[in-house]
Design a protein around this motif. Structure first.
Motif, short mmCIF file in Angstrom:
data_model
loop_
_atom_site.label_atom_id
_atom_site.label_comp_id
_atom_site.label_asym_id
_atom_site.label_seq_id
_atom_site.Cartn_x
_atom_site.Cartn_y
_atom_site.Cartn_z
N SER A 1 -27.75 -7.31 -35.22
CA SER A 1 -27.06 -8.60 -35.24
C SER A 1 -26.26 -8.24 -36.68
CB SER A 1 -27.49 -10.12 -34.64
OG SER A 1 -26.72 -10.81 -34.86
N ASP B 1 -19.47 -9.94 -30.69
CA ASP B 1 -20.14 -10.77 -30.97
C ASP B 1 -19.88 -11.44 -32.08
OD1 ASP B 1 -22.71 -10.83 -29.44
OD2 ASP B 1 -23.55 -10.26 -30.59
N LYS C 1 -30.93 -9.59 -33.03
CA LYS C 1 -30.38 -9.81 -31.53
C LYS C 1 -31.44 -9.85 -30.67
CE LYS C 1 -26.87 -11.37 -28.55
NZ LYS C 1 -25.07 -11.20 -28.14
N GLN D 1 -24.05 -19.00 -34.15
CA GLN D 1 -25.58 -18.65 -33.87
C GLN D 1 -26.34 -20.19 -33.03
OE1 GLN D 1 -26.04 -15.26 -37.17
NE2 GLN D 1 -28.15 -17.38 -36.49
N HIS E 1 -30.99 -14.82 -30.47
CA HIS E 1 -30.63 -14.71 -29.54
C HIS E 1 -28.85 -14.98 -28.30
CE1 HIS E 1 -30.40 -13.92 -25.02
NE2 HIS E 1 -30.18 -14.97 -24.57
N VAL F 1 -25.64 -15.69 -29.77
CA VAL F 1 -24.33 -15.57 -30.79
C VAL F 1 -22.80 -15.70 -30.44
CG1 VAL F 1 -23.07 -14.16 -32.47
CG2 VAL F 1 -25.79 -14.30 -31.92
#
Ligand SMILES: [Fe+2]
Length: 302
Positions: free
Chosen positions: A7, A48, A68, A100, A118, A120
């Motif tokens: 992530s 993201d 993630k 987040q 999980h 974002v």
């Protein structure tokens, strides 16, 4: 199920303006948000909120890295697995970190602060989702479409890797063994790429580099042009790794953190048989064309 992909990587920089200028003008990332002490950046094709956080600190280093997970339930499942392994887990509250949702955070056996999330915030990439063009016109600098992987260091590569594999479900694509058969490097994936996370021998908590994806060799050549034009110190390349078979350039940001641009390699399925390299082939394993490591290879920040 489980971990989806890298992530973001969180690094510290002693000069925020210099770092921000480099990562936007030369690397070609987009600065999405700036808070008092941090800048949040993303690549142009990432959906993201960010894939790189720069936090001001007098010292160059890494705060941690975040992966993630695919489903909300995965957070609890992996939290239980990490606790069973004996590592304390802290729940990160929703919005405790910029953009987040809730997360779980723990220290890995190699002394790295790792977070799983999980949710974002989705800010979207630069291309539309209906009838998109094939590229974005007028991007600055290298402009990688996305972040790809990171390489960290550990005193005990075997112990560090067992945690990622047995507890977090990473799959071992390649390993480098010393003369006694002990792991001195491991390459692991969750996203069907040659690696999302790799570990090599070095100090616990160290960051060797993080890497941006490029689409092909042409883009690697263009990246080398951009780096040279801007006077960026190239460490190695353009060249090719034996391990991963990827094309690469290693170079340093102006504060001394090693960056990489990476493309190519193979596409491992979950039943991909692990490739083993022996220490007597370490040069070609790391830099296939040179067949040798330079004296800077073990320069890392903790
Ligand atoms: Fe890399």
């Amino acid at each position: 199920m489980g971990i989806l992909r890298l992530s973001h990587v969180d690094i510290t920089v002693p000069d925020m303006e210099l770092a921000s200028a480099y990562y936007t003008d030369v690397m070609g990332l987009i600065e999405v948000e700036r808070t008092d002490g941090s800048a949040y950046l993303k690549c142009w094709d990432e959906e993201d909120h960010h894939s790189l956080r720069l936090r001001y600190s007098p010292r160059v280093g890494m705060d941690g890295f975040t992966f993630k997970v695919e489903h909300a339930d995965d957070l609890e499942d992996l939290e239980i697995a990490v606790e069973r392994y004996g590592m304390p887990v802290r729940r990160v509250a929703r919005r405790e970190e910029v953009a987040q949702g809730e997360g779980v955070r723990f220290e890995t056996p190699s002394g790295h602060v790792m977070t799983l999330v999980h949710e974002v915030d989705r800010v979207g990439g630069l291309l539309p989702k209906i009838d998109p063009p094939a590229y974005v016109d007028g991007l600055r600098g290298i402009a990688p479409p996305r972040m790809d992987h990171l390489l960290v260091t550990a005193e005990e590569v075997g112990d560090a890797s067992r945690f990622y594999i047995d507890v977090l479900g990473f799959r071992l694509t390649e390993q480098l063994l010393d003369g006694n058969g002990h792991q001195i490097g491991t390459w692991m994936e969750r996203s069907h790429s040659p690696h999302d996370l790799a570990v090599v021998s070095g100090p616990n908590g160290g960051l060797h580099h993080f890497a941006f994806w490029l689409d092909d060799w042409d883009h690697v050549r263009k990246a080398a042009d951009v780096l040279a034009y801007n006077g960026v110190q190239i460490d190695v390349g353009p060249t090719r790794h034996g391990i991963t078979r990827g094309n690469t350039i290693y170079f340093f940001d102006p504060l001394g953190t090693r960056n990489e641009v990476f493309t190519g390699g193979y596409r491992p399925d979950p039943d991909f048989p692990t490739i083993t390299w022996t220490e007597d082939h370490i040069g070609k394993a790391i830099f296939y064309y040179e067949g040798d490591l330079n004296e800077r290879f073990m320069k890392v920040h903790t």
